[in-house]
Write a protein that holds these residues in place. Structure first.
Motif, PDB file in Angstrom:
ATOM      1  N   UNK A  31      80.543  70.796 -19.650  1.00  9.69           N
ATOM      2  CA  UNK A  31      81.018  70.167 -18.415  1.00  9.69           C
ATOM      3  C   UNK A  31      81.218  68.668 -18.656  1.00  9.69           C
ATOM      4  N   UNK A  32      82.387  68.181 -18.319  1.00 13.50           N
ATOM      5  CA  UNK A  32      82.697  66.754 -18.455  1.00 13.50           C
ATOM      6  C   UNK A  32      82.587  66.074 -17.095  1.00 13.50           C
ATOM      7  N   UNK A  33      81.692  65.108 -17.002  1.00 11.08           N
ATOM      8  CA  UNK A  33      81.424  64.439 -15.729  1.00 11.08           C
ATOM      9  C   UNK A  33      81.873  62.983 -15.807  1.00 11.08           C
ATOM     10  N   UNK A  34      82.768  62.613 -14.897  1.00 10.69           N
ATOM     11  CA  UNK A  34      83.237  61.234 -14.789  1.00 10.69           C
ATOM     12  C   UNK A  34      82.511  60.583 -13.614  1.00 10.69           C
ATOM     13  N   UNK A  35      81.712  59.574 -13.903  1.00  9.90           N
ATOM     14  CA  UNK A  35      80.991  58.841 -12.866  1.00  9.90           C
ATOM     15  C   UNK A  35      81.803  57.597 -12.524  1.00  9.90           C
ATOM     16  N   UNK A  70      92.157  63.456 -16.758  1.00  6.56           N
ATOM     17  CA  UNK A  70      92.504  64.660 -17.500  1.00  6.56           C
ATOM     18  C   UNK A  70      91.289  65.219 -18.240  1.00  6.56           C
ATOM     19  N   UNK A  71      90.410  64.334 -18.696  1.00  6.05           N
ATOM     20  CA  UNK A  71      89.198  64.721 -19.426  1.00  6.05           C
ATOM     21  C   UNK A  71      88.157  65.366 -18.522  1.00  6.05           C
ATOM     22  N   UNK A  72      88.112  64.937 -17.244  1.00  5.27           N
ATOM     23  CA  UNK A  72      86.989  65.271 -16.368  1.00  5.27           C
ATOM     24  C   UNK A  72      87.109  66.649 -15.730  1.00  5.27           C
ATOM     25  N   UNK A  73      85.959  67.304 -15.610  1.00  5.71           N
ATOM     26  CA  UNK A  73      85.849  68.519 -14.789  1.00  5.71           C
ATOM     27  C   UNK A  73      85.448  68.161 -13.362  1.00  5.71           C
ATOM     28  N   UNK A  74      84.554  67.187 -13.237  1.00  8.52           N
ATOM     29  CA  UNK A  74      84.104  66.714 -11.918  1.00  8.52           C
ATOM     30  C   UNK A  74      84.031  65.188 -11.943  1.00  8.52           C
ATOM     31  N   UNK A  75      84.334  64.591 -10.799  1.00  5.67           N
ATOM     32  CA  UNK A  75      84.160  63.150 -10.616  1.00  5.67           C
ATOM     33  C   UNK A  75      83.031  62.935  -9.620  1.00  5.67           C
TER      34      UNK A  75
END
Length: 492
Positions: free
Chosen positions: A1-5, A64-69
């Motif tokens: 999972x990729x998470x963008x904070x 594009x990288x993130x699954x969730x922000x």
């Protein structure tokens, strides 16, 4: 999972210090402490990336990288938050939102997929469990208050510390007072909860070991909320820590009754505290009673400020006009108090009613609300209908700003402060950026600035009378430059 904070942008406000930051080549005052703490609560196997829009751009590649922000912020960041959420929605990135802005106004954000509100220590875990089971709800709330002694150390490795003027740390949540206009108690309660000394030392070490030697802001809404633990546990531990490291300086928010305890002020100075922000609000006793500011009543506020300054703690303060008890005389009375006190960083705002406060509920019943507050204390707006004539109200407010932020009066307050101020026991480390800031200040303020006469006059006076305070005089001069820019942008 990729998470963008993602941390939204702060507008140009009193506390953004945007115009001052360029002097020290920094992009933001503080890192997003809440988001970095939430990051530490997420599964360790997830990939995490921090985008603080105040220091770097949010790119399409990031989305594009993130699954969730994961987005958090305060009310003043509302406009930027809406823009970011719109970008995420357009890119097909699901949004999880929390923090004070969304806890107060989550119904205003229709494009958010999941709200994790109140304190993340209580609401994040249920969300993550439901997310893992593919049954995540839209809203997670809690009426309880978290045990912050279980709160993890923030993931500082996600942030570029070099972009910030100060680090942040939190020792306590909650405030024993219940001022009518303040939403701290509705968000965090009246019982002051504290972290352990071990947690605080671990957090200090976490960014100290990454090379940080600059100032640290204790973000507590009132560090004095639990005086016993502050005096018996935290301060002795900080004094010991300072003795084992290259000393760094601290600042915080605290209530005026710190002036009643000389030994406490001395301990704070020994621990490295050099600046305290105090909500003075008003010298008018009727207005203090109206807003339930009990801790400020029946006091000589001017002498209290001087006592704190003589202990080596520079006082920054917040002031408010627009209480129902205010008369047109309040504007000059505020000016006189600010000038006589030597409070250089004086934040003056029109009374606003945040959602969840007793003031908000009272004015709603009286039909005196004008929608949402801006969250900016000095932009000249209010979301209430004052009892005072509106033209008198606004002109009086402009009068205060014009007076206190003019170079002559700003520089005069610096001299008033220095006459009372005791040099702190622990001094900030001089860095290369500080040296550059000196030359920039000389160029922008001493050569190009309209205030150049007052600038050189202050430096000459300080050199003769308080040479050890010359670095602080430069800093406060730069603050004045920022305050004038902000007040002209919004009000004057």
């Amino acid at each position: 999972m990729n998470i963008l904070l993602i941390y939204p942008e702060f507008p140009d406000t009193f506390w953004s210090f945007k115009h001052a930051l360029k002097f020290i080549r920094k992009k933001a005052s503080f890192p997003p402490l809440g988001l970095l703490t939430v990051a530490a609560m997420l599964p360790s196997e997830w990939s995490k990336r921090l985008i603080d829009v105040n220091v770097t751009k949010l790119t399409d590649d990031d989305l594009l990288w993130a699954d969730y922000a994961f987005i958090s912020g305060m009310v003043v960041q509302r406009t930027s938050a809406k823009h970011i959420i719109g970008r995420c929605s357009k890119a097909g990135v699901k949004v999880v939102a929390g923090g004070p802005l969304f806890t107060s106004e989550h119904e205003q954000f229709e494009n958010v997929d999941h709200f994790v509100l109140n304190e993340a220590e209580l609401t994040l875990s249920p969300f993550l469990e439901d997310l893992n089971n593919n049954c995540a709800k839209r809203v997670y709330i809690s009426s309880n208050f978290a045990d912050i002694q279980k709160t993890p150390t923030p993931l500082w490795e996600l942030a570029d510390l070099n972009q910030y003027a100060s680090m942040s740390i939190q020792y306590s949540r909650g405030c024993p007072y219940h001022c009518e206009f303040c939403n701290v108690t509705s968000l965090f309660g009246r019982r002051t909860r504290t972290k352990t000394v071990e947690q605080i030392i671990a957090e200090l070490d976490s960014f100290y070991n990454r090379g940080w030697r600059g100032p640290v802001f204790f973000v507590d809404d009132n560090l004095l909320g639990n005086k016993k633990t502050l005096k018996n546990e935290l301060l002795p531990a900080l004094i010991k820590w300072q003795g084992e490291h290259v000393p760094i300086t601290f600042n915080t928010e605290i209530s005026i009754n710190i002036a009643d305890d000389e030994s406490l002020m001395q301990m704070m100075s020994e621990a490295g505290f050099i600046t305290v922000f105090i909500g003075i609000e008003t010298p008018d006793t009727d207005s203090l009673a109206e807003c339930n500011k009990k801790q400020n009543k029946n006091r000589n506020l001017l002498e209290d400020v001087r006592r704190i300054q003589r202990a080596g703690l520079q006082v920054q303060a917040g002031f408010i006009v627009g209480f129902d008890s205010d008369t047109p005389s309040i504007f000059q009375r505020q000016i006189d108090f600010i000038q006589n006190s030597g409070i250089v960083s004086a934040m003056i705002g029109l009374l606003q009613a945040p959602t969840g406060t007793r003031l908000y509920e009272r004015l709603m019943q009286e039909g005196r609300l004008l929608g949402q507050m801006s969250g900016d204390n000095v932009d000249g707006t209010t979301n209430i209908i004052p009892k005072m004539d509106i033209d008198t109200f606004r002109e009086g407010y402009k009068k205060i700003l014009k007076h206190i932020y003019t170079p002559k009066n700003h520089y005069q307050r610096i001299k008033t402060l220095f006459r009372e101020y005791k040099t702190p026991k622990i001094k900030a480390q001089i860095t290369f950026n500080d040296i550059l800031a000196l030359f920039r200040a000389i160029y922008y303020l001493g050569i190009l600035g309209n205030e150049r006469f007052h600038f050189w006059k202050l430096l000459l006076w300080t050199s003769f009378h308080h040479r050890e305070l010359l670095p602080l005089s430069i800093t406060l001069a730069v603050y004045g430059y920022h305050f004038r820019k902000v007040s002209k942008l919004h009000v004057l």
